[in-house]
Scaffold this motif. Structure first.
Motif, PDB file in Angstrom:
ATOM      1  N   LYS A  16      15.417  13.471   8.194  1.00 32.45           N
ATOM      2  CA  LYS A  16      14.785  13.912   7.048  1.00 32.45           C
ATOM      3  C   LYS A  16      13.979  12.932   6.063  1.00 32.45           C
ATOM      4  CE  LYS A  16      17.389  18.294   6.653  1.00 32.45           C
ATOM      5  NZ  LYS A  16      18.133  19.396   5.850  1.00 32.45           N
ATOM      6  N   LYS A  17      14.380  11.705   6.138  1.00 33.47           N
ATOM      7  CA  LYS A  17      14.121  10.565   5.355  1.00 33.47           C
ATOM      8  C   LYS A  17      13.476   9.587   6.015  1.00 33.47           C
ATOM      9  CE  LYS A  17      15.442   8.289   1.272  1.00 33.47           C
ATOM     10  NZ  LYS A  17      16.400   7.732   0.273  1.00 33.47           N
ATOM     11  N   LYS A  18      12.298   9.199   5.614  1.00 35.06           N
ATOM     12  CA  LYS A  18      11.542   7.995   5.816  1.00 35.06           C
ATOM     13  C   LYS A  18      11.275   7.217   4.603  1.00 35.06           C
ATOM     14  CE  LYS A  18       8.375   9.745   9.607  1.00 35.06           C
ATOM     15  NZ  LYS A  18       8.720   9.102  10.562  1.00 35.06           N
ATOM     16  N   ILE A  19      11.019   5.914   4.872  1.00 30.79           N
ATOM     17  CA  ILE A  19      10.665   4.768   3.952  1.00 30.79           C
ATOM     18  C   ILE A  19       9.463   3.919   4.621  1.00 30.79           C
ATOM     19  CG2 ILE A  19      11.200   2.617   2.942  1.00 30.79           C
ATOM     20  CD1 ILE A  19      13.982   3.792   2.057  1.00 30.79           C
ATOM     21  N   ILE A  20       8.446   3.825   3.914  1.00 25.83           N
ATOM     22  CA  ILE A  20       7.208   3.367   4.553  1.00 25.83           C
ATOM     23  C   ILE A  20       6.866   2.089   3.794  1.00 25.83           C
ATOM     24  CG2 ILE A  20       4.952   3.785   5.080  1.00 25.83           C
ATOM     25  CD1 ILE A  20       5.256   6.640   5.201  1.00 25.83           C
ATOM     26  N   LEU A  21       6.666   0.948   4.288  1.00 22.09           N
ATOM     27  CA  LEU A  21       6.311  -0.070   3.601  1.00 22.09           C
ATOM     28  C   LEU A  21       4.941  -0.482   3.975  1.00 22.09           C
ATOM     29  CD1 LEU A  21       9.401  -2.401   4.640  1.00 22.09           C
ATOM     30  CD2 LEU A  21       9.335  -0.882   2.653  1.00 22.09           C
ATOM     31  N   VAL A  22       4.158  -0.745   2.977  1.00 24.41           N
ATOM     32  CA  VAL A  22       2.802  -1.207   2.877  1.00 24.41           C
ATOM     33  C   VAL A  22       2.412  -2.629   2.284  1.00 24.41           C
ATOM     34  CG1 VAL A  22       0.495  -0.650   2.241  1.00 24.41           C
ATOM     35  CG2 VAL A  22       2.033   1.268   2.431  1.00 24.41           C
ATOM     36  N   SER A  23       2.220  -3.441   3.422  1.00 26.27           N
ATOM     37  CA  SER A  23       2.014  -4.902   2.814  1.00 26.27           C
ATOM     38  C   SER A  23       0.770  -5.154   2.480  1.00 26.27           C
ATOM     39  CB  SER A  23       2.355  -5.674   4.202  1.00 26.27           C
ATOM     40  OG  SER A  23       1.533  -5.569   5.198  1.00 26.27           O
ATOM     41  N   LEU A  24       0.530  -6.032   1.471  1.00 25.48           N
ATOM     42  CA  LEU A  24      -0.352  -6.385   0.684  1.00 25.48           C
ATOM     43  C   LEU A  24      -0.730  -7.892   0.447  1.00 25.48           C
ATOM     44  CD1 LEU A  24      -0.721  -3.997  -2.357  1.00 25.48           C
ATOM     45  CD2 LEU A  24      -2.017  -3.551  -0.260  1.00 25.48           C
ATOM     46  N   LYS A  25      -1.730  -8.608   1.167  1.00 26.72           N
ATOM     47  CA  LYS A  25      -1.946  -9.698   0.885  1.00 26.72           C
ATOM     48  C   LYS A  25      -2.496 -10.167  -0.517  1.00 26.72           C
ATOM     49  CE  LYS A  25      -3.183 -10.849   5.531  1.00 26.72           C
ATOM     50  NZ  LYS A  25      -4.221 -11.200   6.467  1.00 26.72           N
ATOM     51  N   ASN A  26      -2.358 -11.396  -1.151  1.00 24.10           N
ATOM     52  CA  ASN A  26      -2.597 -11.745  -2.561  1.00 24.10           C
ATOM     53  C   ASN A  26      -4.182 -11.710  -2.586  1.00 24.10           C
ATOM     54  OD1 ASN A  26      -0.408 -11.723  -3.901  1.00 24.10           O
ATOM     55  ND2 ASN A  26       0.286 -13.779  -3.107  1.00 24.10           N
ATOM     56  N   ASN A  27      -4.842 -12.199  -1.468  1.00 20.41           N
ATOM     57  CA  ASN A  27      -6.286 -12.279  -1.432  1.00 20.41           C
ATOM     58  C   ASN A  27      -7.084 -11.251  -1.134  1.00 20.41           C
ATOM     59  OD1 ASN A  27      -5.886 -12.364   1.314  1.00 20.41           O
ATOM     60  ND2 ASN A  27      -6.834 -13.928   1.901  1.00 20.41           N
ATOM     61  N   PHE A  28      -6.390  -9.707  -1.270  1.00 23.35           N
ATOM     62  CA  PHE A  28      -6.895  -8.272  -0.612  1.00 23.35           C
ATOM     63  C   PHE A  28      -8.066  -8.146  -1.962  1.00 23.35           C
ATOM     64  CE2 PHE A  28      -4.336  -5.594   2.172  1.00 23.35           C
ATOM     65  CZ  PHE A  28      -4.605  -6.373   3.244  1.00 23.35           C
ATOM     66  N   THR A  29      -9.121  -7.584  -1.108  1.00 24.77           N
ATOM     67  CA  THR A  29     -10.095  -6.984  -2.123  1.00 24.77           C
ATOM     68  C   THR A  29      -9.905  -5.690  -2.544  1.00 24.77           C
ATOM     69  OG1 THR A  29     -11.591  -6.610  -0.376  1.00 24.77           O
ATOM     70  CG2 THR A  29     -11.771  -8.884  -1.278  1.00 24.77           C
ATOM     71  N   SER A  30     -10.437  -5.085  -3.257  1.00 30.62           N
ATOM     72  CA  SER A  30     -10.269  -3.461  -3.543  1.00 30.62           C
ATOM     73  C   SER A  30     -10.515  -2.706  -2.117  1.00 30.62           C
ATOM     74  CB  SER A  30     -11.336  -3.224  -4.862  1.00 30.62           C
ATOM     75  OG  SER A  30     -12.733  -3.399  -4.459  1.00 30.62           O
ATOM     76  N   SER A  31     -11.635  -3.416  -1.593  1.00 32.69           N
ATOM     77  CA  SER A  31     -12.337  -2.651  -0.482  1.00 32.69           C
ATOM     78  C   SER A  31     -11.006  -2.840   0.763  1.00 32.69           C
ATOM     79  CB  SER A  31     -13.463  -2.977   0.072  1.00 32.69           C
ATOM     80  OG  SER A  31     -14.600  -2.903  -0.523  1.00 32.69           O
ATOM     81  N   ASP A  32     -10.412  -3.972   0.765  1.00 31.37           N
ATOM     82  CA  ASP A  32      -9.219  -4.122   1.857  1.00 31.37           C
ATOM     83  C   ASP A  32      -8.119  -3.205   1.578  1.00 31.37           C
ATOM     84  OD1 ASP A  32     -10.349  -6.390   3.033  1.00 31.37           O
ATOM     85  OD2 ASP A  32      -9.551  -7.710   1.691  1.00 31.37           O
ATOM     86  N   THR A  33      -7.944  -2.702   0.138  1.00 33.76           N
ATOM     87  CA  THR A  33      -6.806  -2.024  -0.270  1.00 33.76           C
ATOM     88  C   THR A  33      -7.018  -0.329   0.235  1.00 33.76           C
ATOM     89  OG1 THR A  33      -5.993  -3.444  -1.800  1.00 33.76           O
ATOM     90  CG2 THR A  33      -5.342  -1.185  -1.784  1.00 33.76           C
TER      91      THR A  33
END
Length: 484
Positions: A65-82
């Protein structure tokens, strides 16, 4: 399927069975210790060693019943990347059995803190579906509860929501079949936007004849439907400063008229009104977010049909500007609609600039495919602003040439000009060169040929195929960065 986003101030280890966390690109999960149970943290620490860390999103089943989802972000991400990452998350979560998730914003830090809003924005944009005419619909609702102190501000929530609403409205209009969204119905739908604070004026055929808009009227005269020019005004400033003007081609269905198109793929010509739909969606968006700007949207609405009263190749018509046009091909109709709309907009509203949008030529698709809209302009400053805005939101434009040397290709022996270049070549440029002749007072002007961008057979980063809504986010960004 519908995405619903709600907000809550405080986070807790018991917030939801399914939790979304942000982590860095190396999947360092130390920031999760304060948000999940110790046993869960240990399990994820072990499981993560077996995963492909090149993926940007990882999902872990901690129980049935339980999920944990990890979303990785790079420091140089632009708003469009996100935003693109949010869209990727949608493609993942739409296949889950679970319907409710908590997104914990407290695990994001530094300059990326504002990216929570962009992630959710991309998620919402990708979730659009046009299933109005399907008898069996996917009625699944996915609810995301956003918790923690790094939620988007209320101002940003309003901004993102207004852009989504405007983009979706544009997509809806482009997706409608021609038997439903003919010019009569389209004018009614635009009129309904008065409730958002827009001032709407509808000019029907009687008024257009009185004004002398014969190039626009000529396109629609073969149809049993009416032809219209509709203006939408948003006055977000107390002063009476010159408005920004946006003009759109609204050919609700384009058979080509007497110069009939081939039958193959003619069904796609329901989207020949996409330029006007962008203008309508933009104006709705500006009104929803109470944009601090004065703006006007002008659209010409017609249906190009081969009826008994249809315009003929060889006809000569007098435009609103007073200039005469020889119609060599009735399938070069969009420029005729825009010709009257451009001159009227410049004369009536005396704007700071005019940007027109149209699915104008197949030639621009040959040139730029479905990656860039063609940009033609008489003004370097406006062009650079559009190019920069396009790069920021990944609705890109590429500047194409305009030059008086092209004029000889559209000069007519029988009238002031002809509506196509019969010599061949430079189809998009000569169309733009034609339009430029109807800018009479040197107003800064840009023409966006969006024929390759308005509709996608295969989908894109922020849409799943069909109408893209291209242009709403581009023009919103242009206004936000330069004119508010």
């Amino acid at each position: 399927m519908t995405i619903t986003i709600n907000y809550k101030n405080k986070s807790s280890k018991k917030n939801s069975e399914n939790i979304i966390f942000f982590v860095d690109e190396k999947y360092n999960i130390s920031s999760l210790k304060n948000h999940i149970l110790r046993a869960e943290y240990s399990l994820i620490s072990d499981l993560i060693k077996t995963r492909d860390l090149k993926k940007k999103i990882l999902s872990f089943d901690l129980s049935s019943k339980k999920k944990i989802i990890l979303v990785s972000l790079k420091n140089n991400f632009t708003s469009s990347d996100t935003e693109n990452l949010g869209a990727e998350f949608y493609d993942l979560v739409k296949n889950f059995k679970q319907n409710e998730f908590s997104l914990n914003s407290d695990t994001i830090s530094g300059k990326l803190m504002k990216h929570v809003g962009y992630f959710l924005h991309g998620l919402k944009l990708k979730s659009y579906k046009f299933d109005k005419y399907k008898t069996k619909k996917n009625n699944k609702v996915i609810t995301i509860l956003v918790i923690g102190k790094h939620k988007p501000s209320l101002k940003d929530q309003v901004k993102f929501n207004s852009i989504e609403e405007g983009t979706f409205y544009t997509r809806d209009l482009v997706s409608e079949p021609g038997n439903v969204l003919h010019p009569d119905e389209y004018a009614k739908r635009i009129n309904s936007l008065k409730k958002y604070g827009l001032k709407i004026n509808i000019y029907d055929e009687k008024k257009l004849k009185k004004l002398g808009m014969n190039t626009l009227l000529g396109v629609g005269q073969g149809s049993i439907r009416g032809s219209y020019l509709v203006t939408m005004e948003w006055n977000g400033l107390k002063n009476k400063s010159k408005p920004l003007a946006f003009v759109g081609k609204g050919v609700c269905f384009d058979t080509g008229g007497i110069s009939l198109k081939p039958a193959k793929f003619m069904e796609d010509m329901t989207y020949d009104m996409a330029g006007s739909a962008v203008v309508v969606g933009l104006m709705k968006s500006l009104a929803l977010r109470k944009a601090k700007v004065n703006a006007v949207g002008v659209v010409g609405l017609v249906e190009n049909m081969p009826g008994g009263n249809a315009q003929r190749p060889g006809d000569i018509v007098k435009s609103y500007s007073g200039k005469t046009v020889e119609i060599l091909n009735t399938d070069a109709e969009g420029r005729l609609v825009l010709a009257d709309a451009l001159t009227y907009t410049e004369e009536k509203f005396k704007p700071k600039f005019i940007i027109d949008l149209a699915t104008l030529t197949g030639a621009i698709i040959v040139s730029l495919g479905s990656e860039y809209a063609g940009l033609f302009s008489n003004d370097d400053k406006l062009s650079n602003q559009l190019i920069n805005a396009g790069e920021n939101v990944e609705e890109k434009v590429w500047r194409m040439p305009l030059n008086r040397n092209f004029d000889k290709l559209i000069d007519s022996k029988n009238a002031d000009m002809q509506n196509i270049n019969y010599v061949g070549g430079a189809g998009s440029t000569t169309a733009a060169q034609f339009l430029q002749r109807f800018i009479l007072n040197k107003t800064p002007w840009a023409h966006l040929d969006i024929a390759g961008m308005a509709f996608s057979k295969y989908g894109g980063a922020l849409n799943s195929g069909g109408a893209t809504g291209y242009g709403v986010r581009l023009l919103n960004k242009l206004i936000e960065d330069n004119y508010e």
